[in-house]
Design a protein around this motif. Sequence first.
Motif, PDB file in Angstrom:
ATOM      1  N   UNK A 137       0.828  -1.206   0.000  1.00 37.33           N
ATOM      2  CA  UNK A 137       0.000   0.000   0.000  1.00 37.33           C
ATOM      3  C   UNK A 137       0.866   1.260   0.000  1.00 37.33           C
ATOM      4  N   UNK A 138       1.996   1.201   0.677  1.00 34.89           N
ATOM      5  CA  UNK A 138       2.912   2.342   0.707  1.00 34.89           C
ATOM      6  C   UNK A 138       3.485   2.594  -0.687  1.00 34.89           C
ATOM      7  N   UNK A 139       3.719   1.537  -1.466  1.00 37.61           N
ATOM      8  CA  UNK A 139       4.219   1.708  -2.830  1.00 37.61           C
ATOM      9  C   UNK A 139       3.212   2.458  -3.702  1.00 37.61           C
ATOM     10  N   UNK A 140       1.932   2.319  -3.393  1.00 34.22           N
ATOM     11  CA  UNK A 140       0.911   3.028  -4.156  1.00 34.22           C
ATOM     12  C   UNK A 140       0.961   4.534  -3.967  1.00 34.22           C
ATOM     13  N   UNK A 141       1.644   5.002  -2.939  1.00 37.82           N
ATOM     14  CA  UNK A 141       1.748   6.434  -2.678  1.00 37.82           C
ATOM     15  C   UNK A 141       2.872   7.109  -3.458  1.00 37.82           C
TER      16      UNK A 141
END
Length: 100
Positions: free
Chosen positions: A39-43
């Motif tokens: 999910x952090x990569x999506x930011x």
Amino acid sequence: MSVDTATVAKIASLARIKVNEAEIEAMVPELNGILAWVEQLGEVDVTGVEPMTAVIENHQRLRNDVVGADPLTGGGVRDAVLANAPAAEHGFFGVPKVIE
């Protein structure tokens, strides 16, 4: 997204992996950590970044697909090749039947 013990048990069942209750409990925080990282990569801001298949540019060196009389390109030597075959049928290698 959060993973609980029921989800881990379902994933293990789908993957046909036998895990006991203690292993399921240990996997819950690990899988939650992995999902948090994804999910952090999506930011990450990727505007202007072209999609790529590899980090290093690779280009295939292609040759022309030409059949000629040259033995190296494989053309015009069918009869010579079939002369070495134990059985030749209609210009092809004859092989024994393997399906009953």
